[in-house]
Design a protein around this motif. Structure first.
Motif, PDB file in Angstrom:
ATOM      1  N   CYS A 346      26.475 -18.410  42.989  1.00  0.00           N
ATOM      2  CA  CYS A 346      27.924 -18.164  43.000  1.00  0.00           C
ATOM      3  C   CYS A 346      28.396 -17.704  44.379  1.00  0.00           C
ATOM      4  O   CYS A 346      29.521 -17.995  44.790  1.00  0.00           O
ATOM      5  N   SER A 347      27.530 -16.992  45.084  1.00  0.00           N
ATOM      6  CA  SER A 347      27.908 -16.495  46.399  1.00  0.00           C
ATOM      7  C   SER A 347      27.516 -17.459  47.516  1.00  0.00           C
ATOM      8  O   SER A 347      27.969 -17.311  48.649  1.00  0.00           O
ATOM      9  N   GLU A 378      31.006 -11.946  45.296  1.00  0.00           N
ATOM     10  CA  GLU A 378      31.969 -12.920  45.795  1.00  0.00           C
ATOM     11  C   GLU A 378      31.285 -13.818  46.820  1.00  0.00           C
ATOM     12  O   GLU A 378      30.297 -13.436  47.434  1.00  0.00           O
ATOM     13  N   PRO A 379      31.787 -15.039  46.991  1.00  0.00           N
ATOM     14  CA  PRO A 379      31.180 -15.962  47.962  1.00  0.00           C
ATOM     15  C   PRO A 379      31.023 -15.319  49.334  1.00  0.00           C
ATOM     16  O   PRO A 379      31.952 -14.743  49.874  1.00  0.00           O
ATOM     17  N   ARG A 380      29.799 -15.433  49.889  1.00  0.00           N
ATOM     18  CA  ARG A 380      29.527 -14.897  51.218  1.00  0.00           C
ATOM     19  C   ARG A 380      29.675 -15.973  52.286  1.00  0.00           C
ATOM     20  O   ARG A 380      29.644 -15.686  53.470  1.00  0.00           O
ATOM     21  N   PHE A 389      35.806 -31.177  47.716  1.00  0.00           N
ATOM     22  CA  PHE A 389      36.040 -32.341  46.864  1.00  0.00           C
ATOM     23  C   PHE A 389      36.113 -31.836  45.436  1.00  0.00           C
ATOM     24  O   PHE A 389      35.850 -30.663  45.154  1.00  0.00           O
ATOM     25  N   GLN A 390      36.457 -32.725  44.503  1.00  0.00           N
ATOM     26  CA  GLN A 390      36.457 -32.333  43.096  1.00  0.00           C
ATOM     27  C   GLN A 390      36.168 -33.549  42.221  1.00  0.00           C
ATOM     28  O   GLN A 390      36.793 -34.599  42.354  1.00  0.00           O
ATOM     29  N   TYR A 391      35.129 -33.393  41.359  1.00  0.00           N
ATOM     30  CA  TYR A 391      34.808 -34.427  40.392  1.00  0.00           C
ATOM     31  C   TYR A 391      35.940 -34.528  39.371  1.00  0.00           C
ATOM     32  O   TYR A 391      36.488 -33.521  38.929  1.00  0.00           O
ATOM     33  N   GLU A 392      36.230 -35.720  38.965  1.00  0.00           N
ATOM     34  CA  GLU A 392      37.170 -35.890  37.870  1.00  0.00           C
ATOM     35  C   GLU A 392      36.518 -35.519  36.539  1.00  0.00           C
ATOM     36  O   GLU A 392      37.139 -34.870  35.703  1.00  0.00           O
ATOM     37  N   THR A 418      32.591 -21.095  39.114  1.00  0.00           N
ATOM     38  CA  THR A 418      32.249 -21.745  40.384  1.00  0.00           C
ATOM     39  C   THR A 418      32.271 -23.260  40.240  1.00  0.00           C
ATOM     40  O   THR A 418      32.807 -23.974  41.098  1.00  0.00           O
ATOM     41  N   LEU A 419      31.698 -23.777  39.152  1.00  0.00           N
ATOM     42  CA  LEU A 419      31.698 -25.223  38.929  1.00  0.00           C
ATOM     43  C   LEU A 419      33.113 -25.761  38.786  1.00  0.00           C
ATOM     44  O   LEU A 419      33.396 -26.904  39.156  1.00  0.00           O
ATOM     45  N   GLY A 420      33.995 -24.932  38.240  1.00  0.00           N
ATOM     46  CA  GLY A 420      35.379 -25.367  38.042  1.00  0.00           C
ATOM     47  C   GLY A 420      36.091 -25.731  39.335  1.00  0.00           C
ATOM     48  O   GLY A 420      37.092 -26.453  39.315  1.00  0.00           O
ATOM     49  N   ARG A 421      35.572 -25.244  40.470  1.00  0.00           N
ATOM     50  CA  ARG A 421      36.175 -25.598  41.753  1.00  0.00           C
ATOM     51  C   ARG A 421      35.842 -27.032  42.156  1.00  0.00           C
ATOM     52  O   ARG A 421      36.513 -27.614  43.006  1.00  0.00           O
TER      53      ARG A 421
END
Length: 432
Positions: A346-347, A378-380, A389-392, A418-421
């Motif tokens: 996640c980070s 939180e993301p480091r 990018f984002q998968y449909e 995180t995957l939702g991004r």
């Protein structure tokens, strides 16, 4: 077994009787010759030999007889050890005598398989002889499976085993803390399709003879081996498995028709490169790298795989694969991606984001996570523009622990967030 039952079985066709006897040990199969005239020579046509040294031990080599714990009398333990030592020599002689008589009296009929389990812990602890295999090879077997227990000895495999024209399947599995060196004068196995070796020290000389002398070899399986050779090159090899092996040389794998590759190896020295493997369909990669290993260049060679499993178990491997990303072209055929991750993804999602972006036709993503991860951070690391990018749509996402355990709800929610991004919609979300 009464006479009526014997007669009923005796009336069966030879093919059925020999099939039944193939499930017995070879010693037990031979002993059926005393049942009746009908059985006198039936054992000689059994297509499968099941040979186990333990059947020839007189007083054992029993583990409990060597137990020196507790209040056992010292003199009694010495007497037991002396008795065992004397019986072991008698047992070895009994085994050799049986095998010589059996093989000399068996006609050269079609022999399908030889299964042999040898326990040299109980016999000669410095030299392990398999000389009787010479006679077995003269029966032109299709398969030979050898399991050996013991260690600290030199293993004498007759050279004739490595020049058996009929042999299609050869497996030698050793159980030892000490690697065994196998060094035949030459190798000429024109029919061999599958070779499995474990706990062997594998040198350039043996490797060169192997690939030159096995023109039909389609599957090579090495486990717990020390690899001191620099090349695996074949035009016919389809499956290559290197499990728990230590690599001591710069190795290049070049196999035009390779379909399946599994590498779980420790790069003790040197590195590994993949060339001419465009036929590869599925790959499993886990590399334990030292700090001084040169940069890897393997992702670009995996571009045609349909299923890829990456075990990212060390920080060094993760860093090396991140450096390898620029060499990577799209995995256009990739349908399933499995990642075992031992860091807080996640980070630091950069490597996974890159792999997703380069897999435009991915259908299934499986994440195996370290259940002992601490507090979610939180993301480091900022995700650079090249991986925005984002998968449909992804058909299936599986999230579970790497071992038997349970992931915290906090970790699962953080992973999904995180995957939702990167994925707009997930068809089937499976939490193990």
């Amino acid at each position: 077994m009464n006479n009526v039952e014997v007669d009923r079985i005796s009336s069966l066709p030879d093919e059925v009787l020999t099939h039944i006897l193939s499930f017995l040990s070879t010693e037990d199969a031979v002993q059926t010759c005393v049942l009746s005239k009908r059985w006198k020579n039936t054992w000689a046509a059994v297509p499968i030999l099941n040979i186990n040294h333990k059947h020839f031990l007189i007083n054992g080599c029993r583990e409990e007889d060597y137990d020196c714990s507790g209040d056992s009398d010292e003199e009694q333990r010495i007497d037991v050890a002396r008795s065992e030592f004397n019986s072991l020599g008698m047992s070895a002689a009994r085994f050799q005598q049986f095998m010589t008589g059996f093989l000399d009296n068996r006609p050269p009929t079609n022999l399908e398989r030889v299964n042999c389990v040898c326990n040299f812990q109980c016999w000669d602890r410095t030299h392990a002889s398999m000389g009787w295999l010479d006679r077995v090879v003269l029966l032109m077997p299709l398969q030979i499976h050898i399991g050996i227990m013991g260690g600290g000895f030199s293993l004498d495999i007759p050279d004739l085993v490595f020049s058996c024209a009929s042999l299609q399947h050869l497996s030698m599995s050793l159980s030892s803390l000490v690697k065994t060196i196998i060094s035949p004068v030459s190798i000429n196995l024109p029919s061999l399709k599958f070779l499995h070796l474990s706990v062997v020290e594998f040198h350039d000389d043996f490797a060169e003879k192997l690939f030159m002398g096995c023109p039909s070899l389609q599957k090579l399986d090495l486990s717990h081996c020390d690899l001191y050779f620099s090349s695996i090159s074949s035009k016919v090899l389809k499956e290559l498995t290197l499990i728990s092996c230590n690599l001591y040389e710069q190795m290049q794998i070049s196999c035009l028709n390779l379909v399946s590759l599994s590498m779980l190896i420790d790069l003790a020295r040197g590195d590994i490169s993949l060339k001419n493997i465009s036929s590869l369909v599925d790959a499993v990669i886990e590399l334990d790298l030292g700090d001084d290993v040169p940069n890897l260049n393997i992702l670009g060679s995996l571009s045609n795989v349909a299923e890829l499993k990456l075990y990212l178990v060390t920080p060094v491997l993760k860093e090396q694969l991140e450096k390898d990303i620029p060499n990577c072209i799209n995995f256009n055929n990739l349908k399933k991606l499995v990642l075992e991750v031992r860091w807080d993804m996640c980070s630091d999602f950069y490597l996974i984001a890159c792999l997703l972006k380069h897999s435009p036709n991915l259908k299934e993503l499986e994440l195996l996570l370290d259940e002992s991860q601490g507090q979610i951070q939180e993301p480091r690391r900022e995700i650079s523009e090249d991986v925005l990018f984002q998968y449909e749509y992804l058909e299936t996402v599986k999230i579970g622990p790497e071992c038997e355990g349970e992931l915290s709800s906090e970790l699962i929610n953080a992973i999904i967030k995180t995957l939702g991004r990167y994925v707009k919609k997930i068809g089937n979300l499976i939490i193990a």
